[in-house]
Design a protein around this motif. Structure first.
Motif, PDB file in Angstrom:
ATOM      1  N   VAL A 125       0.829  -1.199   0.000  1.00 58.14           N
ATOM      2  CA  VAL A 125       0.000   0.000   0.000  1.00 58.14           C
ATOM      3  C   VAL A 125       0.875   1.265   0.000  1.00 58.14           C
ATOM      4  O   VAL A 125       0.599   2.227  -0.724  1.00 58.14           O
ATOM      5  CB  VAL A 125      -1.070  -0.005   1.130  1.00 58.14           C
ATOM      6  CG1 VAL A 125      -0.470  -0.092   2.506  1.00 58.14           C
ATOM      7  CG2 VAL A 125      -1.977   1.191   1.029  1.00 58.14           C
ATOM      8  N   ASP A 128       2.404   1.643  -3.465  1.00 53.76           N
ATOM      9  CA  ASP A 128       1.386   2.044  -4.438  1.00 53.76           C
ATOM     10  C   ASP A 128       1.099   3.535  -4.296  1.00 53.76           C
ATOM     11  O   ASP A 128       1.023   4.272  -5.288  1.00 53.76           O
ATOM     12  CB  ASP A 128       0.119   1.208  -4.235  1.00 53.76           C
ATOM     13  CG  ASP A 128      -0.894   1.370  -5.364  1.00 53.76           C
ATOM     14  OD1 ASP A 128      -2.093   1.162  -5.143  1.00 53.76           O
ATOM     15  OD2 ASP A 128      -0.462   1.706  -6.484  1.00 53.76           O
ATOM     16  N   LYS A 129       0.953   3.985  -3.051  1.00 54.74           N
ATOM     17  CA  LYS A 129       0.724   5.419  -2.796  1.00 54.74           C
ATOM     18  C   LYS A 129       1.910   6.236  -3.285  1.00 54.74           C
ATOM     19  O   LYS A 129       1.743   7.296  -3.899  1.00 54.74           O
ATOM     20  CB  LYS A 129       0.498   5.674  -1.300  1.00 54.74           C
ATOM     21  CG  LYS A 129      -0.850   5.209  -0.785  1.00 54.74           C
ATOM     22  CD  LYS A 129      -0.960   5.394   0.721  1.00 54.74           C
ATOM     23  CE  LYS A 129      -1.131   6.853   1.105  1.00 54.74           C
ATOM     24  NZ  LYS A 129      -1.341   7.015   2.561  1.00 54.74           N
ATOM     25  N   SER A 132       1.989   6.455  -7.030  1.00 54.38           N
ATOM     26  CA  SER A 132       0.923   7.376  -7.469  1.00 54.38           C
ATOM     27  C   SER A 132       1.350   8.824  -7.261  1.00 54.38           C
ATOM     28  O   SER A 132       1.084   9.690  -8.098  1.00 54.38           O
ATOM     29  CB  SER A 132      -0.362   7.129  -6.686  1.00 54.38           C
ATOM     30  OG  SER A 132      -0.786   5.808  -6.833  1.00 54.38           O
TER      31      SER A 132
ATOM     32  N   CYS B  32      -6.347  -6.691  -1.129  1.00 55.08           N
ATOM     33  CA  CYS B  32      -7.235  -5.677  -1.721  1.00 55.08           C
ATOM     34  C   CYS B  32      -7.831  -4.790  -0.630  1.00 55.08           C
ATOM     35  O   CYS B  32      -7.851  -3.564  -0.764  1.00 55.08           O
ATOM     36  CB  CYS B  32      -8.343  -6.385  -2.510  1.00 55.08           C
ATOM     37  SG  CYS B  32      -9.360  -5.278  -3.477  1.00 55.08           S
ATOM     38  N   TYR B  36      -6.465  -1.063  -0.850  1.00 51.40           N
ATOM     39  CA  TYR B  36      -7.543  -0.164  -1.298  1.00 51.40           C
ATOM     40  C   TYR B  36      -8.653  -0.177  -0.254  1.00 51.40           C
ATOM     41  O   TYR B  36      -9.692  -0.803  -0.452  1.00 51.40           O
ATOM     42  CB  TYR B  36      -8.081  -0.627  -2.658  1.00 51.40           C
ATOM     43  CG  TYR B  36      -7.006  -0.855  -3.700  1.00 51.40           C
ATOM     44  CD1 TYR B  36      -6.638  -2.138  -4.080  1.00 51.40           C
ATOM     45  CD2 TYR B  36      -6.339   0.219  -4.306  1.00 51.40           C
ATOM     46  CE1 TYR B  36      -5.640  -2.359  -5.028  1.00 51.40           C
ATOM     47  CE2 TYR B  36      -5.343   0.020  -5.243  1.00 51.40           C
ATOM     48  CZ  TYR B  36      -4.994  -1.278  -5.598  1.00 51.40           C
ATOM     49  OH  TYR B  36      -4.007  -1.499  -6.536  1.00 51.40           O
ATOM     50  N   TRP B  38     -11.039   1.491   0.738  1.00 51.95           N
ATOM     51  CA  TRP B  38     -12.446   1.819   0.482  1.00 51.95           C
ATOM     52  C   TRP B  38     -13.241   0.589   0.044  1.00 51.95           C
ATOM     53  O   TRP B  38     -14.446   0.574   0.152  1.00 51.95           O
ATOM     54  CB  TRP B  38     -12.577   2.954  -0.538  1.00 51.95           C
ATOM     55  CG  TRP B  38     -11.842   2.735  -1.824  1.00 51.95           C
ATOM     56  CD1 TRP B  38     -12.331   2.210  -2.983  1.00 51.95           C
ATOM     57  CD2 TRP B  38     -10.468   3.049  -2.081  1.00 51.95           C
ATOM     58  NE1 TRP B  38     -11.339   2.155  -3.938  1.00 51.95           N
ATOM     59  CE2 TRP B  38     -10.194   2.674  -3.414  1.00 51.95           C
ATOM     60  CE3 TRP B  38      -9.429   3.610  -1.316  1.00 51.95           C
ATOM     61  CZ2 TRP B  38      -8.934   2.842  -3.998  1.00 51.95           C
ATOM     62  CZ3 TRP B  38      -8.183   3.776  -1.895  1.00 51.95           C
ATOM     63  CH2 TRP B  38      -7.952   3.388  -3.224  1.00 51.95           C
ATOM     64  N   THR B  39     -12.539  -0.473  -0.390  1.00 52.95           N
ATOM     65  CA  THR B  39     -13.252  -1.691  -0.771  1.00 52.95           C
ATOM     66  C   THR B  39     -13.884  -2.367   0.441  1.00 52.95           C
ATOM     67  O   THR B  39     -14.751  -3.230   0.295  1.00 52.95           O
ATOM     68  CB  THR B  39     -12.317  -2.702  -1.474  1.00 52.95           C
ATOM     69  OG1 THR B  39     -11.218  -3.015  -0.612  1.00 52.95           O
ATOM     70  CG2 THR B  39     -11.784  -2.130  -2.777  1.00 52.95           C
ATOM     71  N   ASN B 103     -14.197  -1.725  -8.801  1.00 54.49           N
ATOM     72  CA  ASN B 103     -13.496  -2.513  -7.786  1.00 54.49           C
ATOM     73  C   ASN B 103     -12.966  -3.829  -8.322  1.00 54.49           C
ATOM     74  O   ASN B 103     -12.001  -4.383  -7.785  1.00 54.49           O
ATOM     75  CB  ASN B 103     -14.442  -2.829  -6.610  1.00 54.49           C
ATOM     76  CG  ASN B 103     -14.772  -1.607  -5.804  1.00 54.49           C
ATOM     77  OD1 ASN B 103     -13.964  -1.135  -5.025  1.00 54.49           O
ATOM     78  ND2 ASN B 103     -15.962  -1.091  -5.974  1.00 54.49           N
ATOM     79  N   LEU B 106      -9.448  -3.496  -9.138  1.00 50.66           N
ATOM     80  CA  LEU B 106      -8.560  -3.438  -7.978  1.00 50.66           C
ATOM     81  C   LEU B 106      -8.236  -4.851  -7.495  1.00 50.66           C
ATOM     82  O   LEU B 106      -7.084  -5.171  -7.208  1.00 50.66           O
ATOM     83  CB  LEU B 106      -9.217  -2.626  -6.854  1.00 50.66           C
ATOM     84  CG  LEU B 106      -9.585  -1.177  -7.202  1.00 50.66           C
ATOM     85  CD1 LEU B 106     -10.229  -0.484  -6.010  1.00 50.66           C
ATOM     86  CD2 LEU B 106      -8.357  -0.400  -7.654  1.00 50.66           C
ATOM     87  N   CYS B 110      -4.577  -7.066  -7.460  1.00 50.73           N
ATOM     88  CA  CYS B 110      -4.058  -7.798  -6.301  1.00 50.73           C
ATOM     89  C   CYS B 110      -3.844  -9.265  -6.648  1.00 50.73           C
ATOM     90  O   CYS B 110      -2.870  -9.880  -6.192  1.00 50.73           O
ATOM     91  CB  CYS B 110      -4.998  -7.653  -5.112  1.00 50.73           C
ATOM     92  SG  CYS B 110      -4.938  -5.997  -4.395  1.00 50.73           S
TER      93      CYS B 110
END
Lengths: 143, 147
Positions: A125, A128-129, A132, B32, B36, B38-39, B103, B106, B110
């Motif tokens: 994570v 990835d951030k 980006s 995931c 991410y 928000w999933t 989604n 996403l 993964c």
């Protein structure tokens, strides 16, 4: 989705493990991008050989990862640190910024492959951030 | 209809025979939910998703990861008509689960990353291309019944 202090630490720590292999990571990521997303080949029509692991691909993979290394060093101010690179991409190369996401994905795939035990979800994570954020800094001068 | 080359067919079947499905499904879903966050909106009933450790050890996440992978294996068995195979699943995700189809991409990313880490060097660029094409067809089929 800006980088927290924890993200920056995670990126720096993980990068310390990766940097010795940075050129190999770059070459593999670029090779994959050209194979898996053939539309990206349009930016390299001037190369003699676009096949995975070819000389121009290896050389350019190293160049790209040099940029990533610069970004890690400038992680506290990516916009300022990557200004020249942004101008290059905006005015000379004119790479559609959608492609930054594509290359980032392939870098992450290679990192997962080469560092399976280190590339945990937490590292994933943050990386990835970070990628980006790098893409955003690279897009800075586009318009 | 999707055209598969012999290489792509063989590669997809090979990947699914090589990967440890009990590991990959849960690993991809938990990744995931971590990468991410928000999933997590779709998993309100799963209990503790407060941090990466909680997600990784959550038994409902693990169980659901296996469900997802079983769904993918169904597509592998019906590669020439994934669209029809997934018709009901697509309706389910749209009408009942109300999942934003973005989604699906996403989770696909993964899955690529988890399979890459499982297969190592065997996950060559060509293998990656075949796998991502398969996932793209799966995603398109899951999107098909949305309206």
């Amino acid at each position: 989705m800006s980088l927290t202090a924890k993200d920056k630490d995670t990126v720096r720590t993980f990068w310390a493990k990766v940097s010795a292999n940075a050129e190999a990571v770059g070459a593999d990521a670029l090779s994959r991008m050209l194979v898996v997303y053939p539309q990206t080949k349009t930016y390299f029509a001037h190369w003699k050989d676009l096949s995975p692991g070819s000389a121009p691909v290896k050389k350019h993979g190293a160049t790209v990862m040099g940029g990533v290394a610069d970004a890690v060093a400038n992680i506290d101010n990516l916009t300022a640190g990557l200004l020249d690179l942004s101008e290059l991409h905006a005015f000379t190369l004119r790479v559609d910024p959608a492609n930054f996401k594509i290359l980032s994905h392939n870098i992450l795939v290679v990192l997962a492959l080469m560092f399976p035990s280190d590339f945990t979800p937490e590292v994933h994570v943050s990386m990835d951030k970070f990628l980006s954020a790098v893409a955003l800094a690279l897009s800075e001068k586009y318009r | 209809m999707v055209q598969w080359t012999d290489f792509e067919r063989a590669t997809i079947k090979d990947i699914f025979s090589k990967i440890d499905s009990a590991v990959v499904g849960p690993a991809a879903l938990s990744r995931c939910l971590i990468v991410y966050p928000w999933t997590q909106r779709y998993f309100g009933s799963f209990g503790n998703l407060y941090n990466a450790e909680a997600i990784k050890s959550n038994p409902k996440v693990a169980a659901h990861g296996q469900v997802v992978l079983a769904g993918l294996e169904k597509a592998v068995k019906n590669m020439d008509d994934i669209k029809t195979t997934y018709k009901d699943l697509s309706v389910l995700h749209s009408e009942k689960l109300h999942v934003d189809p973005d989604n699906f991409n996403l989770l696909s990313d993964c899955l690529s990353i988890v399979v890459a880490s499982q297969m190592g060097e065997a996950f060559t660029a060509d293998v990656q291309a075949a796998f991502q094409k398969f996932l793209a067809v799966v995603v398109a089929s899951l999107r098909k019944q949305y309206h």
